[in-house]
Design a protein around this motif. Structure first.
Motif, PDB file in Angstrom:
ATOM      1  N   VAL A  55       0.983  -3.807   3.080  1.00 40.06           N
ATOM      2  CA  VAL A  55      -0.297  -3.327   2.542  1.00 40.06           C
ATOM      3  C   VAL A  55      -0.053  -2.516   1.275  1.00 40.06           C
ATOM      4  CG1 VAL A  55      -2.266  -1.806   2.960  1.00 40.06           C
ATOM      5  CG2 VAL A  55      -1.463  -3.318   4.782  1.00 40.06           C
ATOM      6  N   HIS A  56       0.971  -1.662   1.307  1.00 42.56           N
ATOM      7  CA  HIS A  56       1.297  -0.836   0.136  1.00 42.56           C
ATOM      8  C   HIS A  56       1.646  -1.721  -1.060  1.00 42.56           C
ATOM      9  CE1 HIS A  56       3.492   1.994  -2.462  1.00 42.56           C
ATOM     10  NE2 HIS A  56       2.871   2.965  -1.804  1.00 42.56           N
ATOM     11  N   THR A  57       2.445  -2.742  -0.827  1.00 41.82           N
ATOM     12  CA  THR A  57       2.845  -3.657  -1.909  1.00 41.82           C
ATOM     13  C   THR A  57       1.633  -4.357  -2.507  1.00 41.82           C
ATOM     14  OG1 THR A  57       5.003  -4.042  -0.881  1.00 41.82           O
ATOM     15  CG2 THR A  57       4.253  -5.680  -2.473  1.00 41.82           C
ATOM     16  N   THR A  58       0.685  -4.733  -1.668  1.00 40.13           N
ATOM     17  CA  THR A  58      -0.511  -5.454  -2.126  1.00 40.13           C
ATOM     18  C   THR A  58      -1.480  -4.551  -2.878  1.00 40.13           C
ATOM     19  OG1 THR A  58      -0.366  -6.958  -0.236  1.00 40.13           O
ATOM     20  CG2 THR A  58      -2.486  -6.827  -1.356  1.00 40.13           C
ATOM     21  N   VAL A  59      -1.662  -3.338  -2.350  1.00 37.00           N
ATOM     22  CA  VAL A  59      -2.717  -2.456  -2.855  1.00 37.00           C
ATOM     23  C   VAL A  59      -2.271  -1.594  -4.032  1.00 37.00           C
ATOM     24  CG1 VAL A  59      -4.151  -0.465  -2.215  1.00 37.00           C
ATOM     25  CG2 VAL A  59      -3.935  -2.395  -0.646  1.00 37.00           C
ATOM     26  N   ILE A  60      -1.036  -1.106  -3.983  1.00 33.81           N
ATOM     27  CA  ILE A  60      -0.561  -0.157  -5.002  1.00 33.81           C
ATOM     28  C   ILE A  60       0.100  -0.918  -6.149  1.00 33.81           C
ATOM     29  CG2 ILE A  60       0.831   1.886  -5.448  1.00 33.81           C
ATOM     30  CD1 ILE A  60      -1.475   2.250  -3.419  1.00 33.81           C
ATOM     31  N   THR A  61      -0.548  -0.869  -7.309  1.00 38.88           N
ATOM     32  CA  THR A  61      -0.046  -1.587  -8.480  1.00 38.88           C
ATOM     33  C   THR A  61       0.486  -0.651  -9.560  1.00 38.88           C
ATOM     34  OG1 THR A  61      -2.304  -1.624  -9.386  1.00 38.88           O
ATOM     35  CG2 THR A  61      -1.618  -3.528  -8.085  1.00 38.88           C
ATOM     36  N   THR A  62       0.275   0.645  -9.416  1.00 32.14           N
ATOM     37  CA  THR A  62       0.745   1.618 -10.410  1.00 32.14           C
ATOM     38  C   THR A  62       2.254   1.793 -10.287  1.00 32.14           C
ATOM     39  OG1 THR A  62      -1.358   2.802 -10.361  1.00 32.14           O
ATOM     40  CG2 THR A  62       0.550   4.001 -11.215  1.00 32.14           C
ATOM     41  N   GLU A  63       2.946   1.655 -11.400  1.00 30.30           N
ATOM     42  CA  GLU A  63       4.411   1.748 -11.406  1.00 30.30           C
ATOM     43  C   GLU A  63       4.869   3.147 -10.969  1.00 30.30           C
ATOM     44  OE1 GLU A  63       8.162   0.989 -14.495  1.00 30.30           O
ATOM     45  OE2 GLU A  63       6.103   0.512 -15.100  1.00 30.30           O
ATOM     46  N   VAL A 175      -3.222   6.801  -6.508  1.00 30.29           N
ATOM     47  CA  VAL A 175      -2.431   7.900  -5.944  1.00 30.29           C
ATOM     48  C   VAL A 175      -2.947   8.254  -4.550  1.00 30.29           C
ATOM     49  CG1 VAL A 175      -1.864  10.354  -6.176  1.00 30.29           C
ATOM     50  CG2 VAL A 175      -1.689   8.852  -8.159  1.00 30.29           C
ATOM     51  N   ALA A 176      -4.270   8.305  -4.400  1.00 29.85           N
ATOM     52  CA  ALA A 176      -4.853   8.643  -3.096  1.00 29.85           C
ATOM     53  C   ALA A 176      -4.461   7.609  -2.043  1.00 29.85           C
ATOM     54  CB  ALA A 176      -6.368   8.743  -3.212  1.00 29.85           C
ATOM     55  N   ALA A 177      -4.499   6.337  -2.424  1.00 25.84           N
ATOM     56  CA  ALA A 177      -4.123   5.277  -1.482  1.00 25.84           C
ATOM     57  C   ALA A 177      -2.640   5.368  -1.138  1.00 25.84           C
ATOM     58  CB  ALA A 177      -4.448   3.908  -2.078  1.00 25.84           C
ATOM     59  N   HIS A 178      -1.813   5.612  -2.151  1.00 29.19           N
ATOM     60  CA  HIS A 178      -0.366   5.749  -1.935  1.00 29.19           C
ATOM     61  C   HIS A 178      -0.060   6.920  -0.998  1.00 29.19           C
ATOM     62  CE1 HIS A 178       3.898   6.359  -2.652  1.00 29.19           C
ATOM     63  NE2 HIS A 178       3.617   7.591  -3.084  1.00 29.19           N
ATOM     64  N   LEU A 179      -0.663   8.064  -1.273  1.00 34.56           N
ATOM     65  CA  LEU A 179      -0.422   9.256  -0.450  1.00 34.56           C
ATOM     66  C   LEU A 179      -0.918   9.047   0.986  1.00 34.56           C
ATOM     67  CD1 LEU A 179      -1.416  12.004  -3.039  1.00 34.56           C
ATOM     68  CD2 LEU A 179       0.891  11.528  -2.207  1.00 34.56           C
ATOM     69  N   THR A 180      -2.075   8.405   1.118  1.00 29.26           N
ATOM     70  CA  THR A 180      -2.621   8.148   2.454  1.00 29.26           C
ATOM     71  C   THR A 180      -1.688   7.244   3.256  1.00 29.26           C
ATOM     72  OG1 THR A 180      -4.912   8.438   1.706  1.00 29.26           O
ATOM     73  CG2 THR A 180      -4.568   7.155   3.721  1.00 29.26           C
ATOM     74  N   LEU A 181      -1.199   6.169   2.631  1.00 28.89           N
ATOM     75  CA  LEU A 181      -0.303   5.240   3.331  1.00 28.89           C
ATOM     76  C   LEU A 181       1.030   5.906   3.666  1.00 28.89           C
ATOM     77  CD1 LEU A 181      -1.008   1.964   1.313  1.00 28.89           C
ATOM     78  CD2 LEU A 181      -1.708   2.463   3.664  1.00 28.89           C
ATOM     79  N   THR A 182       1.530   6.725   2.737  1.00 30.25           N
ATOM     80  CA  THR A 182       2.793   7.421   2.965  1.00 30.25           C
ATOM     81  C   THR A 182       2.661   8.409   4.125  1.00 30.25           C
ATOM     82  OG1 THR A 182       3.350   7.249   0.606  1.00 30.25           O
ATOM     83  CG2 THR A 182       4.573   8.862   1.898  1.00 30.25           C
ATOM     84  N   GLN A 183       1.595   9.180   4.125  1.00 29.94           N
ATOM     85  CA  GLN A 183       1.391  10.167   5.179  1.00 29.94           C
ATOM     86  C   GLN A 183       1.053   9.495   6.510  1.00 29.94           C
ATOM     87  OE1 GLN A 183      -1.405  13.191   3.943  1.00 29.94           O
ATOM     88  NE2 GLN A 183      -0.237  13.687   2.090  1.00 29.94           N
TER      89      GLN A 183
END
Length: 209
Positions: A55-63, A175-183
């Motif tokens: 999901v992270h790979t699909t959703v997060i596109t920011t380098e 960033v919000a999506a990345h942080l949410t998935l990480t946490q």
């Protein structure tokens, strides 16, 4: 004889008293319904953990936003505060000071937090709906655990969520999506440990310490 009848009556009343005072369910004597709900919850948490990287790979596109812990910079830590993403309640080992009641309540509060975060983010990004649905199902199983064990802990939300009003642009959303998935991944690891501990926990009897 009279003596045998008296003894039989005493045993009857003693057993009746023990049955009335025995807890319906406890970590050392979990009900079948409790064990089944905990097992289903654990299976679902394992599925969520397995799905997060894809999901992270699909959703997060920011380098630069990866699941690698070394990528968690001071800037990202500051973004957690700026975006108002609350931390999930800590799940600690079961003990006299961190009871089964508290543990299951923390599971519910944390699960509800991430489910709500994903609902907010799903309005901005595609690809998060399945995780959100899995979390909703997980909450159902944890609630069944609570009901089966007749737990009474307060599982109301401890933090007000105001993420939507802070997502001003693509970078904040990413960033919000990345942080949410990480946490969420970290919380799921804690959930797995807690669910295993609940299955194996045996409280220390009084006088044996």
């Amino acid at each position: 004889s009279v003596c045998r009848t008296v003894v039989a009556l005493l045993l009857y009343f003693l057993l009746a008293a023990l049955v009335q005072s025995a807890p319906v369910s406890s970590p050392s004597n979990p009900s079948q319904a409790f064990r089944e709900a905990a097992g289903r919850a654990k299976t679902l948490v394992e599925k969520i953990l397995k799905d997060i990287p894809a999901v992270h790979t699909t959703v997060i596109t920011t380098e630069g936003l990866t699941l690698d812990p070394s990528s968690q910079t001071t800037n990202l830590q500051m973004m957690v505060m700026e975006l108002g993403i609350p931390a999930a309640p800590v799940l600690k080992p079961l003990s006299e000071s961190f009871t089964l009641d508290m543990c299951v309540s923390h599971m519910l509060v944390g699960g509800r937090l991430y489910q709500e975060l994903l609902v907010v983010l799903s309005n901005k990004l595609g690809g998060l709906q399945d995780l959100s649905a899995d979390l909703r199902d997980l909450l159902t199983h944890i609630n069944k655990m609570k009901e089966a064990a007749q737990l009474s802990g307060d599982s109301s939300d401890q933090n007000s969520l105001d993420l939507a009003s802070r997502l001003h642009g693509t970078y904040e959303i990413q960033v919000a999506a990345h942080l949410t998935l990480t946490q969420l991944r970290s919380f799921c690891h804690d959930l797995i440990r807690s669910l295993r501990a609940i299955a194996a926990y045996r409280p220390v009897a009084a006088g044996t310490r």
